[in-house]
Write a protein that holds these residues in place. Structure first.
Motif, short mmCIF file in Angstrom:
data_model
loop_
_atom_site.label_atom_id
_atom_site.label_comp_id
_atom_site.label_asym_id
_atom_site.label_seq_id
_atom_site.Cartn_x
_atom_site.Cartn_y
_atom_site.Cartn_z
N THR A 257 0.84 -1.19 0.00
CA THR A 257 0.00 0.00 0.00
C THR A 257 0.88 1.24 0.00
N GLN A 258 0.24 2.37 0.18
CA GLN A 258 0.93 3.65 0.31
C GLN A 258 0.53 4.26 1.63
N SER A 259 1.45 4.98 2.25
CA SER A 259 1.13 5.63 3.51
C SER A 259 1.69 7.05 3.50
N VAL A 260 1.26 7.83 4.46
CA VAL A 260 1.83 9.16 4.71
C VAL A 260 2.37 9.14 6.13
N SER A 261 3.66 9.29 6.27
CA SER A 261 4.29 9.32 7.59
C SER A 261 4.61 10.75 7.97
N VAL B 142 4.91 7.76 1.49
CA VAL B 142 5.82 6.62 1.49
C VAL B 142 5.20 5.53 0.61
N PRO B 143 5.60 5.44 -0.66
CA PRO B 143 5.02 4.43 -1.54
C PRO B 143 5.62 3.04 -1.30
N THR B 144 4.94 2.04 -1.72
CA THR B 144 5.42 0.65 -1.69
C THR B 144 5.81 0.22 -0.29
N VAL B 145 4.83 0.18 0.58
CA VAL B 145 5.08 -0.24 1.97
C VAL B 145 4.01 -1.25 2.39
N ARG B 146 4.27 -1.90 3.50
CA ARG B 146 3.26 -2.64 4.23
C ARG B 146 3.25 -2.11 5.66
N VAL B 147 2.05 -1.91 6.19
CA VAL B 147 1.91 -1.37 7.54
C VAL B 147 1.29 -2.44 8.42
N TYR B 148 1.82 -2.56 9.64
CA TYR B 148 1.37 -3.60 10.57
C TYR B 148 1.02 -2.99 11.92
N GLN B 149 0.08 -3.64 12.61
CA GLN B 149 -0.17 -3.42 14.02
C GLN B 149 0.17 -4.70 14.77
N ALA B 150 0.83 -4.56 15.91
CA ALA B 150 1.24 -5.75 16.65
C ALA B 150 1.13 -5.52 18.15
N ASP B 151 0.60 -6.50 18.85
CA ASP B 151 0.65 -6.47 20.31
C ASP B 151 2.09 -6.73 20.75
N ILE C 299 2.02 -5.23 26.96
CA ILE C 299 2.49 -3.98 27.53
C ILE C 299 2.35 -2.81 26.57
N ASN C 300 2.09 -3.11 25.30
CA ASN C 300 2.03 -2.03 24.31
C ASN C 300 1.31 -2.55 23.06
N HIS C 301 0.90 -1.64 22.23
CA HIS C 301 0.34 -1.99 20.91
C HIS C 301 1.09 -1.14 19.89
N GLY C 302 1.95 -1.77 19.13
CA GLY C 302 2.84 -1.04 18.25
C GLY C 302 2.37 -0.97 16.82
N VAL C 303 2.83 0.08 16.12
CA VAL C 303 2.61 0.23 14.69
C VAL C 303 3.97 0.21 14.02
N ALA C 304 4.11 -0.65 13.02
CA ALA C 304 5.38 -0.79 12.29
C ALA C 304 5.13 -0.59 10.80
N ILE C 305 6.11 -0.06 10.12
CA ILE C 305 6.03 0.14 8.68
C ILE C 305 7.23 -0.53 8.02
N CYS C 306 6.99 -1.25 6.96
CA CYS C 306 8.05 -1.95 6.23
C CYS C 306 8.20 -1.33 4.85
N HIS C 307 9.38 -0.80 4.57
CA HIS C 307 9.69 -0.19 3.27
C HIS C 307 10.19 -1.30 2.35
N GLY D 174 18.18 -1.61 -2.14
CA GLY D 174 17.42 -2.38 -3.11
C GLY D 174 17.45 -3.88 -2.94
N ARG D 175 18.23 -4.38 -2.02
CA ARG D 175 18.37 -5.83 -1.86
C ARG D 175 17.47 -6.40 -0.77
N ILE D 176 17.08 -5.55 0.19
CA ILE D 176 16.21 -6.03 1.27
C ILE D 176 15.15 -5.00 1.59
N GLU D 177 14.08 -5.45 2.23
CA GLU D 177 13.10 -4.53 2.80
C GLU D 177 13.58 -4.14 4.19
N VAL D 178 13.12 -3.01 4.68
CA VAL D 178 13.54 -2.50 6.00
C VAL D 178 12.29 -2.07 6.77
N CYS D 179 12.16 -2.57 7.99
CA CYS D 179 11.02 -2.23 8.85
C CYS D 179 11.48 -1.45 10.07
#
Length: 635
Positions: A548-552, A568-577, A587-595, A616-621
């Motif tokens: 998806t696309q996001s605005v950070s 931020v184009p070409t990302v995946r966004v996650y929510q995680a306990d 203890i927390n509820h986090g939001v992470a973004i993977c480029h 260009g060789r790996i994604e980065v979260c």
């Protein structure tokens, strides 16, 4: 009917009815007045924001309390008054009141001090003070500053004409402005024309955030006065030190910098007119900028026209990450200067060093470079009297196993464990380190649009901004505003859409212009788990985990709350306990973004250093830190 008739015929009852009716009206009006003066006032900035949100956002999800809390706290009346003053360019006349009511970042206006001190003084646990004409014409004695401005938020201290024309007078600064946030310290004509004596700075501005430290005309025209900086700006983050006309025209004064800027992050130092036309000066830089991240040092007219000076740079910018040094007109037209660089510029990742007019026109100089780094430019350089030993070339540098060992220690130090991670780590049961996600910025609020729309916002308007926010020349506030404005005016990177926003309404406009009106904004719930091991609980991919696309949006340092938002184009966004790895309790509820596309990132980006790859060789979260946020299309 009979009762009505009685009431009509009783003047006393009629008066009572009128009285109580008036009382009820007065109570109702008073209550309404209190609502109008508070948050419930429909004309207050927060109420206006909620109406704007309802108009622009096309879904019924709960409004984000973390974002609404950043709205201006100004009342409707104050907002209107300050907006009018801004339109009339008169806001600075009510600046202290405006700053306090709007909850802005403001530096203390220090008034001049006319105090006279003719005996030794000791200052402990002291802050926000202007020392003017302090120690002038003193004969001997010692002034001590211990734990001065320690742990303060936005400490502002000024030393003007301090120890001027003194003889044998000693100044000692221990644990000065350590662990402070946005530190502003100014030393003007410090020790000028002094004879003998010493200035001793130990643990000065240690572990501070965004320091701005200025020494102007420091020890000018002095005779035999020594200065010692030990542990200066160590472990500091993103600031500047400037030395202008330092020991100019002085005679025989030793200056020693030990552990200067060591382990600091993006620290800039400027030496202009340092030791110019001085006689028999001795300057030593030991462990200067070592283990730092991208240190920037500029020496201009350093030692120019000096006589018999000894300059030593030992372990200068050693083991740092990149960094740049510029020496302009260094030791130019000097006589019998002895300059020695040992272990200079041996940075982990390649930096740059420029020498222009270095030693040019000098006589009898001795200049030595021993174990010197790579990527250096020598222009208009004195060819005679210079020697180079063990000059590192690129092939030997990258083929050295010792360098690789240094890289491991550097990565561990500067790229905090857990700051970047792979997408595969976002699985239930994974135990991983969490970086420090706490917000280090000073607390501020947005300003209402009615005010920001009337304020200048451009580097070309910096003079007006300085006048409005009471920022003096070369002050921390001036540098803060210029740096942020330059970043806002910078052309977007390839594929990037960006905007600096000064209100929630502006942020809504930008996010919806990129993503449409059916959007949701998210951030990590709290800071629990920071700098500790955590366990990943249940994980949910936003938009079904699809690309998806996001605005950070990330905070920028400015007098009022300002965010740098970018698509931020070409990302995946996650929510995680986020769980405690021992008790398994949430203890927390986090939001992470993977480029997913990192091809345009710099090869020296911390993500590649810590994860061991290249663009260009790996994604980065990474996690969304406290008070940062990301917008995405609503599920």
């Amino acid at each position: 009917m009979e009762n009505l008739k009685l009431i009509k015929q009783s003047p006393l009852v009629t008066l009572l009815i009128i009285f109580f009716s008036s009382l009820n009206v007065a109570i109702a009006v008073g209550t309404a007045g209190r609502k109008l003066a508070g948050e419930e006032n429909p004309f207050a900035p927060k109420a206006s924001l909620i109406r704007y949100w309802n108009k622009e956002i096309r879904n019924d999800f709960e409004k984000p309390s973390f974002l609404l809390a950043k709205a201006s706290p100004l009342s409707a009346v104050d907002s209107a008054v300050f907006a009018k003053l801004a339109a009339q360019n008169s806001l600075s006349t009510r600046f202290p009141e405006f700053c306090a009511a709007a909850k802005l970042l403001c530096f203390t206006d220090l008034g001049p001090s006319l105090e006279k001190h003719d005996k030794d003084s000791s200052f402990s646990v002291y802050n926000d003070k202007n020392f003017t004409n302090y120690g002038t014409d003193r004969l001997g004695g010692l002034d001590s500053f211990k734990n001065y401005s320690l742990g303060e938020n936005i400490p502002v201290d000024s030393f003007r004409r301090y120890s001027r024309d003194s003889t044998g007078h000693k100044d000692r600064f221990n644990n000065y402005a350590s662990e402070g946030n946005v530190v502003d310290q100014s030393f003007n004509t410090y020790g000028a024309k002094a004879t003998g004596g010493t200035g001793d700075f130990q643990n000065y501005a240690d572990s501070v955030n965004v320091p701005n430290l200025r020494f102007t005309s420091y020890s000018d025209d002095s005779n035999g006065r020594g200065q010692n900086f030990k542990g200066y700006s160590q472990n500091a983050n993103a600031g500047d030190q400037s030395f202008t006309s330092y020991t100019k025209n002085s005679n025989g004064g030793p200056n020693e910098f030990t552990g200067y800027g060591t382990s600091a992050n993006v620290i800039g130092s400027g030496f202009s007119g340092y030791g110019q036309s001085s006689n028999a000066g001795k300057d030593t830089f030991n462990n200067y900028g070592d283990d730092g991240n991208n240190p920037q040092n500029n020496f201009r007219n350093y030692g120019d026209g000096g006589n018999g000076a000894i300059e030593g740079f030992k372990s200068y910018r050693d083991k740092s990450n990149v960094g740049d040094d510029s020496f302009q007109s260094y030791a130019k037209n000097s006589n019998a200067e002895n300059i020695n660089f040992a272990n200079y510029g041996k940075s982990f990742n390649e930096g740059s060093d420029k020498f222009t007019g270095y030693g040019q026109g000098a006589k009898g100089q001795t200049i030595g470079f021993k174990i010197y780094g790579v990527n250096n430019t020598f222009k208009e350089y004195a060819k005679e009297g210079a020697s180079f030993a063990k000059y590192t070339n690129v092939s030997s540098r990258f083929g050295n196993s010792a360098t690789m060992a240094v890289s491991g220690s550097f990565v561990k130090k500067w790229v905090e464990p857990g700051k970047f991670f792979r997408e595969s780590m976002l699985k239930k049961g994974t135990v991983m380190p969490m970086p420090d996600i706490r917000d280090k910025m000073p607390k501020r609020s947005f300003l209402p649009r009615a005010i920001t729309s009337k304020l200048p916002f451009a580097t070309s308007k910096i003079a007006q901004l300085k006048q409005i926010f009471h920022a003096s020349d070369n002050s921390s506030m001036e540098k803060i505003m210029v740096n942020t404005l330059e970043e806002c005016e910078r052309a977007p990177s390839q594929g990037e859409t960006k905007r600096c926003v000064s209100s929630v309404e502006d942020m809504i406009d930008f996010a919806t212009s990129v993503l449409g009106r059916n959007v949701v904004v998210r951030t990590t719930d709290n800071v629990n788990g920071s700098k500790k091991k955590i366990m990943i609980g249940s994980v949910k991919g936003i938009n079904g985990g699809k690309i998806t696309q996001s605005v950070s949006c990330h905070q920028s340092l400015f007098p009022y709350l300002l965010y740098y938002c970018h698509s931020v184009p070409t990302v995946r966004v996650y929510q995680a306990d986020i769980l405690d790895p021992n008790s398994k309790a949430k203890i927390n509820h986090g939001v992470a973004i993977c480029h997913l596309d990192t091809s345009a990132w710099s090869p020296t980006h911390g993500a590649f250093l810590s994860l061991g790859s290249s663009p260009g060789r790996i994604e980065v979260c990474h996690w969304i830190f406290e008070n940062d946020m990301t917008w995405a299309v609503a599920d």
